[in-house]
Write a protein that holds these residues in place. Structure first.
Motif, PDB file in Angstrom:
ATOM      1  N   ILE A 124      31.818  43.845  46.450  1.00 56.33           N
ATOM      2  CA  ILE A 124      32.557  43.487  45.229  1.00 56.33           C
ATOM      3  C   ILE A 124      34.030  43.838  45.446  1.00 56.33           C
ATOM      4  O   ILE A 124      34.382  44.976  45.778  1.00 56.33           O
ATOM      5  CB  ILE A 124      31.995  44.227  44.004  1.00 56.33           C
ATOM      6  CG1 ILE A 124      30.535  43.852  43.767  1.00 56.33           C
ATOM      7  CG2 ILE A 124      32.820  43.915  42.768  1.00 56.33           C
ATOM      8  CD1 ILE A 124      29.901  44.601  42.613  1.00 56.33           C
ATOM      9  N   ARG A 125      34.894  42.830  45.252  1.00 60.81           N
ATOM     10  CA  ARG A 125      36.336  43.026  45.452  1.00 60.81           C
ATOM     11  C   ARG A 125      37.097  42.616  44.188  1.00 60.81           C
ATOM     12  O   ARG A 125      36.588  41.886  43.341  1.00 60.81           O
ATOM     13  CB  ARG A 125      36.832  42.203  46.656  1.00 60.81           C
ATOM     14  CG  ARG A 125      36.251  42.662  47.978  1.00 60.81           C
ATOM     15  CD  ARG A 125      36.792  41.853  49.151  1.00 60.81           C
ATOM     16  NE  ARG A 125      36.233  42.302  50.411  1.00 60.81           N
ATOM     17  CZ  ARG A 125      36.752  43.300  51.140  1.00 60.81           C
ATOM     18  NH1 ARG A 125      37.855  43.920  50.725  1.00 60.81           N
ATOM     19  NH2 ARG A 125      36.184  43.656  52.275  1.00 60.81           N
ATOM     20  N   VAL A 166      27.382  39.069  32.125  1.00 59.87           N
ATOM     21  CA  VAL A 166      28.741  39.561  32.405  1.00 59.87           C
ATOM     22  C   VAL A 166      29.768  38.714  31.664  1.00 59.87           C
ATOM     23  O   VAL A 166      29.686  37.478  31.642  1.00 59.87           O
ATOM     24  CB  VAL A 166      29.009  39.548  33.916  1.00 59.87           C
ATOM     25  CG1 VAL A 166      30.484  39.810  34.200  1.00 59.87           C
ATOM     26  CG2 VAL A 166      28.163  40.594  34.607  1.00 59.87           C
ATOM     27  N   SER A 167      30.728  39.367  31.064  1.00 59.32           N
ATOM     28  CA  SER A 167      31.753  38.664  30.282  1.00 59.32           C
ATOM     29  C   SER A 167      32.690  37.876  31.191  1.00 59.32           C
ATOM     30  O   SER A 167      32.872  38.215  32.371  1.00 59.32           O
ATOM     31  CB  SER A 167      32.571  39.668  29.460  1.00 59.32           C
ATOM     32  OG  SER A 167      33.325  40.506  30.311  1.00 59.32           O
ATOM     33  N   PRO A 168      33.308  36.836  30.652  1.00 62.90           N
ATOM     34  CA  PRO A 168      34.260  36.055  31.463  1.00 62.90           C
ATOM     35  C   PRO A 168      35.422  36.902  31.980  1.00 62.90           C
ATOM     36  O   PRO A 168      35.989  36.604  33.044  1.00 62.90           O
ATOM     37  CB  PRO A 168      34.731  34.966  30.501  1.00 62.90           C
ATOM     38  CG  PRO A 168      33.639  34.843  29.502  1.00 62.90           C
ATOM     39  CD  PRO A 168      33.075  36.228  29.339  1.00 62.90           C
ATOM     40  N   ASN A 169      35.809  37.939  31.238  1.00 59.81           N
ATOM     41  CA  ASN A 169      36.923  38.789  31.667  1.00 59.81           C
ATOM     42  C   ASN A 169      36.615  39.461  33.000  1.00 59.81           C
ATOM     43  O   ASN A 169      37.493  39.598  33.862  1.00 59.81           O
ATOM     44  CB  ASN A 169      37.218  39.836  30.585  1.00 59.81           C
ATOM     45  CG  ASN A 169      38.417  40.691  30.938  1.00 59.81           C
ATOM     46  OD1 ASN A 169      39.392  40.196  31.492  1.00 59.81           O
ATOM     47  ND2 ASN A 169      38.338  41.974  30.622  1.00 59.81           N
ATOM     48  N   ILE A 170      35.348  39.921  33.187  1.00 60.66           N
ATOM     49  CA  ILE A 170      34.969  40.573  34.446  1.00 60.66           C
ATOM     50  C   ILE A 170      35.039  39.574  35.582  1.00 60.66           C
ATOM     51  O   ILE A 170      35.493  39.893  36.698  1.00 60.66           O
ATOM     52  CB  ILE A 170      33.573  41.198  34.319  1.00 60.66           C
ATOM     53  CG1 ILE A 170      33.621  42.376  33.342  1.00 60.66           C
ATOM     54  CG2 ILE A 170      33.046  41.642  35.671  1.00 60.66           C
ATOM     55  CD1 ILE A 170      32.294  43.034  33.101  1.00 60.66           C
ATOM     56  N   LYS A 171      34.586  38.342  35.328  1.00 56.60           N
ATOM     57  CA  LYS A 171      34.611  37.340  36.390  1.00 56.60           C
ATOM     58  C   LYS A 171      36.037  36.979  36.810  1.00 56.60           C
ATOM     59  O   LYS A 171      36.242  36.503  37.928  1.00 56.60           O
ATOM     60  CB  LYS A 171      33.866  36.090  35.928  1.00 56.60           C
ATOM     61  CG  LYS A 171      32.373  36.317  35.727  1.00 56.60           C
ATOM     62  CD  LYS A 171      31.676  35.041  35.267  1.00 56.60           C
ATOM     63  CE  LYS A 171      30.186  35.288  35.079  1.00 56.60           C
ATOM     64  NZ  LYS A 171      29.468  34.070  34.622  1.00 56.60           N
ATOM     65  N   THR A 172      37.029  37.187  35.907  1.00 60.15           N
ATOM     66  CA  THR A 172      38.410  36.918  36.300  1.00 60.15           C
ATOM     67  C   THR A 172      39.033  38.081  37.058  1.00 60.15           C
ATOM     68  O   THR A 172      40.069  37.910  37.711  1.00 60.15           O
ATOM     69  CB  THR A 172      39.275  36.627  35.059  1.00 60.15           C
ATOM     70  OG1 THR A 172      39.256  37.764  34.190  1.00 60.15           O
ATOM     71  CG2 THR A 172      38.735  35.411  34.307  1.00 60.15           C
ATOM     72  N   LYS A 173      38.428  39.271  36.958  1.00 61.04           N
ATOM     73  CA  LYS A 173      38.992  40.448  37.605  1.00 61.04           C
ATOM     74  C   LYS A 173      38.272  40.840  38.889  1.00 61.04           C
ATOM     75  O   LYS A 173      38.854  41.515  39.750  1.00 61.04           O
ATOM     76  CB  LYS A 173      38.950  41.640  36.642  1.00 61.04           C
ATOM     77  CG  LYS A 173      39.757  41.438  35.342  1.00 61.04           C
ATOM     78  CD  LYS A 173      41.244  41.284  35.608  1.00 61.04           C
ATOM     79  CE  LYS A 173      42.019  41.144  34.312  1.00 61.04           C
ATOM     80  NZ  LYS A 173      43.474  40.948  34.562  1.00 61.04           N
ATOM     81  N   LYS A 200      35.091  39.744  42.036  1.00 59.51           N
ATOM     82  CA  LYS A 200      34.258  38.733  42.691  1.00 59.51           C
ATOM     83  C   LYS A 200      33.255  39.452  43.602  1.00 59.51           C
ATOM     84  O   LYS A 200      33.515  40.563  44.078  1.00 59.51           O
ATOM     85  CB  LYS A 200      35.122  37.766  43.496  1.00 59.51           C
ATOM     86  CG  LYS A 200      35.922  38.399  44.604  1.00 59.51           C
ATOM     87  CD  LYS A 200      36.817  37.394  45.294  1.00 59.51           C
ATOM     88  CE  LYS A 200      37.671  38.063  46.390  1.00 59.51           C
ATOM     89  NZ  LYS A 200      38.524  37.096  47.090  1.00 59.51           N
ATOM     90  N   ILE A 201      32.101  38.828  43.839  1.00 60.24           N
ATOM     91  CA  ILE A 201      31.033  39.426  44.642  1.00 60.24           C
ATOM     92  C   ILE A 201      30.654  38.470  45.761  1.00 60.24           C
ATOM     93  O   ILE A 201      30.584  37.245  45.556  1.00 60.24           O
ATOM     94  CB  ILE A 201      29.805  39.783  43.768  1.00 60.24           C
ATOM     95  CG1 ILE A 201      28.780  40.559  44.585  1.00 60.24           C
ATOM     96  CG2 ILE A 201      29.206  38.563  43.118  1.00 60.24           C
ATOM     97  CD1 ILE A 201      27.673  41.151  43.741  1.00 60.24           C
ATOM     98  N   ASP A 202      30.459  39.040  46.943  1.00 64.41           N
ATOM     99  CA  ASP A 202      30.000  38.245  48.085  1.00 64.41           C
ATOM    100  C   ASP A 202      28.481  38.143  48.007  1.00 64.41           C
ATOM    101  O   ASP A 202      27.787  39.171  48.052  1.00 64.41           O
ATOM    102  CB  ASP A 202      30.441  38.929  49.381  1.00 64.41           C
ATOM    103  CG  ASP A 202      30.199  38.031  50.593  1.00 64.41           C
ATOM    104  OD1 ASP A 202      29.037  37.611  50.785  1.00 64.41           O
ATOM    105  OD2 ASP A 202      31.165  37.779  51.341  1.00 64.41           O
ATOM    106  N   PRO A 203      27.903  36.928  47.900  1.00 66.78           N
ATOM    107  CA  PRO A 203      26.465  36.792  47.705  1.00 66.78           C
ATOM    108  C   PRO A 203      25.638  37.377  48.842  1.00 66.78           C
ATOM    109  O   PRO A 203      24.524  37.854  48.611  1.00 66.78           O
ATOM    110  CB  PRO A 203      26.261  35.286  47.596  1.00 66.78           C
ATOM    111  CG  PRO A 203      27.593  34.728  47.224  1.00 66.78           C
ATOM    112  CD  PRO A 203      28.591  35.621  47.861  1.00 66.78           C
ATOM    113  N   VAL A 236      35.884  47.133  46.079  1.00 71.44           N
ATOM    114  CA  VAL A 236      35.485  48.054  45.026  1.00 71.44           C
ATOM    115  C   VAL A 236      34.267  48.845  45.457  1.00 71.44           C
ATOM    116  O   VAL A 236      34.229  50.079  45.414  1.00 71.44           O
ATOM    117  CB  VAL A 236      35.216  47.292  43.711  1.00 71.44           C
ATOM    118  CG1 VAL A 236      34.740  48.260  42.614  1.00 71.44           C
ATOM    119  CG2 VAL A 236      36.457  46.536  43.267  1.00 71.44           C
ATOM    120  N   ILE A 237      33.225  48.162  45.900  1.00 67.68           N
ATOM    121  CA  ILE A 237      31.982  48.802  46.360  1.00 67.68           C
ATOM    122  C   ILE A 237      31.203  47.784  47.193  1.00 67.68           C
ATOM    123  O   ILE A 237      31.323  46.572  46.983  1.00 67.68           O
ATOM    124  CB  ILE A 237      31.142  49.294  45.164  1.00 67.68           C
ATOM    125  CG1 ILE A 237      30.005  50.192  45.655  1.00 67.68           C
ATOM    126  CG2 ILE A 237      30.635  48.139  44.342  1.00 67.68           C
ATOM    127  CD1 ILE A 237      29.242  50.844  44.512  1.00 67.68           C
TER     128      ILE A 237
END
Length: 817
Positions: A302-303, A285-292, A294-297, A261-262
């Protein structure tokens, strides 16, 4: 602060104008009402029957009903007064979410005749939802080394209402260290942040408590609060920073799982571990975003995670925090605004209701057969659906409302041509490539009685032999009705009339179901040569239709009448014929004539004469003409001949079997002394006989020529008609057809009351035309023959007979019974 409020007011007015404009454009139904959400049960909405032009008395008889798409039983109609009222609780937020337009689409259907109306009830928003923050207490950590005007983003409140009721304003409790900064983004989005206005000193103030109040624009106003707990941290005094505070990204909804994504990139002015950055989603951040997503620490990439669906969620706002590894750690913040781009991944949906089947074949044009509704979950052009029908069907689609169609009759129907139509409705969207869906409607055409029973030909000729057995089946009539069911049930009956002094039904009858025609009594050719009548065929439709066929029944002659002898002269009686003959007459002299007739016709009435041998085998000096019946001498008479001669003449017809009659002729031979008187009488009688004979021959020739011409013309005409029509039926078996023409000499007895007959049917090839001249039996020698008088010679030239019975390649005629 004042400029922010002014800008906020201008934004509110602009958004309000846009909402009102959108609401005005949404009012596109046939009848439009509005009702506020949360209205009580029984709340008046509108006089729907009056507004649709319907009489209250018609509502129940015409089956007035209301169907709601997705609205359940929220609204109901009182059939007594035609008022639309609220039936159950209407929650606009449950019904339409945050959509700017919210309407309940009603489909009003009345039958007899079928009418469909579309009613749009706009659900108006009321301020029944207060602003809500993601959490009631939010902890914020600020380093004491933070510079003035440092910002800390805050998550705004959410208001489930729309329009003015969702326009939020924020107020922060008074503080000497912080103020609230509000920035308006696109649409209704606002970015909140705390701005540091005074340097922090952890030793003096370790925690600061603030109250953030969100107020909506409804009346009365509703508010929501969140408590901000600010903890002042010491040590690491440089936070990670992003090059943008808000990143905007557009993604196709069908991108694959794991698509980038970015990639975020932040920097920290510190060194060592204080500049090592770790990325994570904000705790808000809402749980819905976390299901759609993910971020590499470590990398900040963000993918996507899972499948994105524009129809479920059109956009996402992701809060990201970058922490350094200092002690205490410091953080930087940014927001990624992800907007999904719709692709054409949903096929149109087609539903069919209110089928009026089957449809009568005489239904008027414009008759509504079915109601069709189409929909597409996609947006813009991808969700714009057009409907088409199978080509070359007598129906068409009529658009009654957006995405609503009626299937109506476009041209006349004929069940006898097509009894059922498979109509395919194709719904196609405007995407690229476009998607389509089809549904089938089987339209059955119901029969009406529009076809009368039809016979193969209007007139049928049937030939029946006379003396048929009673109840003989002579023919079967058959009519075909192109209709179906009871409309095609055909019954037969006689068209009654009188035949002479008797009713037609005393001669023939017809079976009502099978169409078989029976002769109820034996027919007599001599009494009735032609029986002409009509048979009627009627179907069982309402009203019934019918037609007639004419039957011409020719009664064919059989040899059932024996020859009958005629008196020898006017006023005489039938019996023995007596005649005086002078012994001086020469050979070939006509001394008497046997006359007979036959009541039959044609071949059966053709007579021949034979002289029976005398008793004892003596040779008679007389002979009889084979077809004339004239008795003449075979030689000159002498004294040896007996004075009284008794001759037996056998008269026989040509029927099968032949019938006969016997005539007795008594001849008295006179001596020479009496010869002059007798001879004079005989000569006079012979001359008169010869004259009468010649006259009869002339008349017979004229009659035969006339009858033969009429026969040939009738045969040609009938053969032409038979070539263009199927052969008639003979139920009692084929006969042996014959046609005989009369002799020119009048030996064929033919009643003037008889007519020439023609037989019809298919039989094997018969005889061609054959002509021959049977001669009289020869006398003892040819010299006597040469002594015939000139008048006899003329008569002999007319003894020509014509017979028809040679092989023919064309169909001839058959006989019945």
């Amino acid at each position: 602060m004042g400029s922010s409020k002014r800008r906020g007011g201008e934004v509110r007015r602009m958004l309000l104008s846009l909402l009102l404009l959108a609401a005005g454009e949404a009012r596109s139904g046939q009848v439009h009402y509005s009702v506020p959400e949360e209205a009580k049960h029984g709340t008046f909405v509108g006089r729907i029957a009056q507004d649709l032009g319907l009489e209250l008395a018609e509502l129940v008889p015409r089956l007035f009903r209301v169907a709601s798409k997705g609205g359940g039983d929220l609204l109901e109609v009182n059939l007594q007064n035609g008022i639309l009222f609220v039936n159950s609780r209407i929650d606009r937020e449950d019904l339409c979410g945050r959509s700017a337009e919210c309407s309940i689409h009603l489909e009003v259907i009345v039958d007899r005749p079928l009418q469909v109306f579309h009613v749009e009830v706009e659900v108006k928003d009321i301020n029944d939802n207060p602003p809500v923050f993601p959490m009631t207490v939010k902890t914020i950590r600020f380093h004491e080394s933070r510079l003035l005007d440092s910002r800390f983003p805050l998550e705004g409140a959410f208001d489930a209402d729309t329009g003015v009721n969702a326009l939020l304003s924020y107020k922060l409790s008074s503080s000497e260290f912080f103020i609230l900064n509000i920035q308006t983004n696109d649409e209704l989005s606002q970015s909140l942040s705390l701005v540091l206005r005074k340097s922090l000193d952890r030793e003096e103030t370790a925690e600061i408590n603030l109250l953030l109040v969100a107020t909506d624009g409804g009346k009365p106003e509703l508010t929501g609060t969140v408590q901000l707990l600010i903890k002042v941290l010491d040590v690491n005094d440089n936070e990670p920073t992003f090059d943008q505070s808000v990143y905007k990204v557009q993604l196709l909804e069908n991108i694959a799982n794991g698509t980038l994504v970015i990639k975020l990139n932040s920097s920290d002015a510190d060194e060592g571990s204080n500049s090592e950055i770790v990325y994570s989603f904000s705790s808000d951040v809402s749980p819905n975003i976390k299901t759609k997503f993910k971020i590499d620490p470590s990398s900040g990439e963000i993918r996507t995670k899972g499948q994105l669906d524009y129809e479920q969620e059109k956009s996402y706002e992701i809060q990201v925090i970058a922490y350094d590894n200092g002690t205490p750690p410091m953080s930087g913040h940014c927001k990624i605004s992800v907007k999904l781009v719709d692709i054409n991944d949903n096929t149109p949906e087609v539903s069919i209701t209110s089928l009026s089947l089957p449809i009568q074949e005489d239904a008027p044009l414009g008759t509504v057969i079915a109601l069709i509704t189409v929909s597409d979950r996609d947006s813009d052009a991808n969700g714009q659906v057009t409907c088409t029908l199978t080509p070359h069907v007598p129906f068409k689609l009529v658009s009654t409302f957006k995405n609503y169609y009626s299937l109506v009759l476009d041209s006349a129907l004929d069940r006898e041509s097509v009894a059922n139509y498979e109509v395919v409705v194709t719904a196609k969207d405007g995407g690229s490539p476009s998607l389509s869906a089809t549904t089938r409607v089987s339209v059955e055409v119901a029969d009406v009685n529009d076809n009368a029973p039809a016979f193969a030909q209007p007139e049928v000729t049937v030939f029946v032999k006379e003396n048929n057995p009673p109840g003989c089946h002579i023919f079967t009539v058959s009519a075909r009705d192109a209709d179906a069911h009871e409309n095609a049930l055909v019954s037969y009956s006689l068209v009654e009339r009188r035949v002479g002094e008797r009713a037609l039904s005393s001669y023939v009858s017809v079976h009502a179901e099978s169409g078989k025609v029976y002769a109820l009594q034996p027919l007599d050719h001599e009494e009735l040569e032609l029986l002409q009548f009509q048979v009627s065929a009627r179907d069982a439709g309402v009203p019934p239709l019918g037609s007639n066929v004419t039957l011409q029944v020719f009664v064919l002659d059989e040899n059932d009448n024996a020859p009958a002898l005629l008196p020898p002269g006017p006023g005489g009686a039938a019996g023995a014929l007596s005649q005086l003959v002078a012994r001086s007459v020469g050979a070939g002299h006509v001394v008497a004539k046997v006359r007979a007739v036959d009541a039959d016709s044609g071949y059966n009435a053709w007579l021949s004469y034979e002289l029976q041998p005398a008793a004892g085998g003596a040779r008679s000096p007389f002979r009889v003409g084979l077809y004339t019946g004239e008795i003449s001498t075979t030689r000159a008479l002498d004294e040896a001949d007996a004075p009284r001669q008794r001759l037996l003449v056998l008269v026989k017809d040509h029927g099968e079997p032949a019938l006969t009659a016997t005539a007795t002729v008594l001849l008295s031979l006179e001596d020479s002394g009496q010869a002059p008187k007798a001879s004079s009488r005989a000569s006079t009688g012979a001359a008169g006989a010869e004259t009468a004979f010649v006259d009869v021959n002339v008349y017979l020739i004229i009659a035969i020529c006339a009858v033969s011409s009429l026969l040939v013309l009738t045969l040609l005409l009938y053969t032409a008609l038979r070539c263009s029509a199927p052969p008639s039926e003979g139920a009692c078996g084929p006969g042996k057809p014959r046609l005989v023409c009369s002799s020119a000499v009048g030996s064929l007895s033919y009643s003037q009351q008889r007519r020439q007959r023609v037989c019809s049917g298919e039989v094997p090839p018969k005889t061609d035309l054959m002509a021959f001249s049977p001669s009289l039996p020869q006398g003892p020698d040819s010299a006597e023959e040469r002594q015939l008088s000139e008048s006899e010679q003329v008569g002999k030239e007319y003894r020509e007979f014509i017979f028809l019975r040679k092989e023919k390649p064309t169909p001839f005629f058959s006989l019945c019974c």
